[in-house]
Design an enzyme around this catalytic site. Structure first.
Site, PDB file in Angstrom:
ATOM      1  N   LYS A   1     -13.371  -6.098  -6.305  1.00 59.43           N
ATOM      2  CA  LYS A   1     -14.862  -5.167  -6.228  1.00 59.43           C
ATOM      3  C   LYS A   1     -14.442  -3.952  -5.556  1.00 59.43           C
ATOM      4  O   LYS A   1     -14.909  -2.920  -5.915  1.00 59.43           O
ATOM      5  CB  LYS A   1     -15.809  -5.710  -5.524  1.00 59.43           C
ATOM      6  CG  LYS A   1     -16.110  -7.158  -6.505  1.00 59.43           C
ATOM      7  CD  LYS A   1     -17.460  -7.768  -5.888  1.00 59.43           C
ATOM      8  CE  LYS A   1     -18.140  -8.984  -6.687  1.00 59.43           C
ATOM      9  NZ  LYS A   1     -19.096  -9.716  -5.984  1.00 59.43           N
TER      10      LYS A   1
ATOM     11  N   ARG B   1      -4.774  -6.955 -11.032  1.00 61.23           N
ATOM     12  CA  ARG B   1      -5.581  -7.455  -9.934  1.00 61.23           C
ATOM     13  C   ARG B   1      -6.717  -6.986  -9.883  1.00 61.23           C
ATOM     14  O   ARG B   1      -6.884  -5.613  -9.767  1.00 61.23           O
ATOM     15  CB  ARG B   1      -4.887  -7.604  -8.603  1.00 61.23           C
ATOM     16  CG  ARG B   1      -5.516  -8.335  -7.503  1.00 61.23           C
ATOM     17  CD  ARG B   1      -4.888  -8.446  -6.191  1.00 61.23           C
ATOM     18  NE  ARG B   1      -5.739  -9.016  -5.116  1.00 61.23           N
ATOM     19  CZ  ARG B   1      -6.202  -8.932  -4.131  1.00 61.23           C
ATOM     20  NH1 ARG B   1      -6.184  -7.634  -3.651  1.00 61.23           N
ATOM     21  NH2 ARG B   1      -6.784  -9.526  -3.350  1.00 61.23           N
TER      22      ARG B   1
ATOM     23  N   LYS C   1       1.013  -1.118   0.011  1.00 54.40           N
ATOM     24  CA  LYS C   1       0.017  -0.044  -0.040  1.00 54.40           C
ATOM     25  C   LYS C   1       0.820   1.230  -0.046  1.00 54.40           C
ATOM     26  O   LYS C   1       1.769   1.318   0.953  1.00 54.40           O
ATOM     27  CB  LYS C   1      -0.771  -0.065   1.470  1.00 54.40           C
ATOM     28  CG  LYS C   1      -2.271  -1.009   1.210  1.00 54.40           C
ATOM     29  CD  LYS C   1      -3.212  -0.667   2.298  1.00 54.40           C
ATOM     30  CE  LYS C   1      -4.438  -1.510   2.120  1.00 54.40           C
ATOM     31  NZ  LYS C   1      -4.104  -2.950   1.735  1.00 54.40           N
TER      32      LYS C   1
ATOM     33  N   ASP D   1      -1.195  -2.030  -4.187  1.00 59.07           N
ATOM     34  CA  ASP D   1      -2.537  -2.055  -3.881  1.00 59.07           C
ATOM     35  C   ASP D   1      -3.209  -0.790  -4.284  1.00 59.07           C
ATOM     36  O   ASP D   1      -2.427   0.159  -4.261  1.00 59.07           O
ATOM     37  CB  ASP D   1      -3.003  -2.525  -2.361  1.00 59.07           C
ATOM     38  CG  ASP D   1      -3.996  -3.271  -2.088  1.00 59.07           C
ATOM     39  OD1 ASP D   1      -5.144  -3.140  -2.998  1.00 59.07           O
ATOM     40  OD2 ASP D   1      -4.063  -3.788  -0.978  1.00 59.07           O
TER      41      ASP D   1
END
Length: 308
Positions: free
Chosen positions: A188, A185, A99, A133
């Protein structure tokens, strides 16, 4: 707004209360351990060994986000490099999740880029992939800028990116990087987002999910389906098989601790399966997003905490 979106919004809002965080951190670890591999790198490495015994690989994430100083960012950067080198000692595929707010994005996108470059250099040495991410929508532009500057301008091919299908901007974001054949990747999305920027209807979110996966696969990019939705998994599998897309080009990614039998089944049938495997002491934000996904998760945790 659908009831599940109302529920998630409510839980994520309550989870920010400091008294609740203190309570969960004090009495909730045995529940968090269902979703988190441990507090230490050594515990994470042991969890990887168990997954590999079942034919499941790992995408390892050192938990932590939204640091407030360059010193914290440097500390996390060093620890992620230590993780990456430790993975290099194992005879398995090496994938690391990062992150960007963990390594300084909120202090400046250039700082995050420079720290990520250090991680990518260490990853190159052990032939590891680093997946960037995606966090909440106010940080999407900066996240894509960091990823693109390293992937396109500096030529790092071992860096992937995540897109969230509930964000209305994601199809355009993918279109803008499709020429790079990104290691993508698709998920949702797990953050609390307003209707102005994110779809609130599950059906639409699923449709956009499939659109992103198919678009990237058709363009030749490696694509991970990050979902536990049986219908989405089967739709991706059937679509790829019908078009003779090599199984090496796509994979199915799950969260650690969820759908174990399904993961083992897919792996036994020759599909690449990878667990998003988080570890570290800063597990509360991640855990709160997991309990926000299903009412059953919240009830299970609250019942246990109140009973001691």
């Amino acid at each position: 707004m659908e009831l599940n979106m109302v529920y998630r919004s409510m839980v994520l809002g309550v989870a920010r209360q400091k008294w609740l965080e203190r309570l969960i951190r004090t009495r909730g670890w045995r529940f968090a351990s269902r979703y988190v591999a441990g507090n230490t790198l050594e515990e994470a490495l042991a969890a990887i060994e168990k997954l590999e015994a079942e034919g499941i690989h790992a995408l390892v994430d050192l938990l932590g986000e939204m640091v407030s100083s360059e010193e914290q960012a440097a500390g996390y950067t060093a620890e992620i490099i230590r993780l990456t080198r430790a993975l290099g000692e194992l005879p398995y595929p090496r994938w690391v999740s990062v992150k960007l707010t963990q390594i300084g994005l909120d202090l400046g996108r250039e700082l995050a880029r420079d720290n990520l470059r250090k991680i990518l250099e260490a990853a190159r040495d052990v032939e590891a992939v680093v997946q960037v991410d995606m966090e909440d929508s106010p940080r999407t532009d900066a996240t894509l800028w960091v990823w693109r500057s390293l992937r396109e301008e500096e030529g790092y091919e071992n860096v992937g990116i995540v897109l969230q299908s509930y964000l209305k901007r994601s199809p355009a974001d993918l279109a803008g990087i499709l020429h790079l054949k990104p290691n993508l990747r698709v998920v949702k999305g797990a953050y609390k987002e307003p209707a102005e920027v994110a779809w609130q209807d599950r059906r639409v979110i699923s449709e956009k999910f499939l659109e992103l996966v198919k678009t990237n696969l058709a363009a030749g990019g490696h694509t991970a389906t990050g979902s536990h939705d049986d219908r989405l998994l089967e739709a991706v599998r059937a679509w790829a098989e019908a078009r003779s897309i090599p199984r090496s080009q796509y994979e199915f990614q799950f969260l650690y601790g969820i759908r174990r039998e399904l993961k083992k089944s897919l792996a036994s049938r020759g599909y690449t399966v990878r667990d998003y495997l988080p570890y570290g002491e800063d597990w509360y934000p991640y855990f709160s997003r997991r309990i926000a996904e299903r009412p059953e998760n919240l009830l299970f945790v609250l019942r246990g905490v109140l009973q001691g």
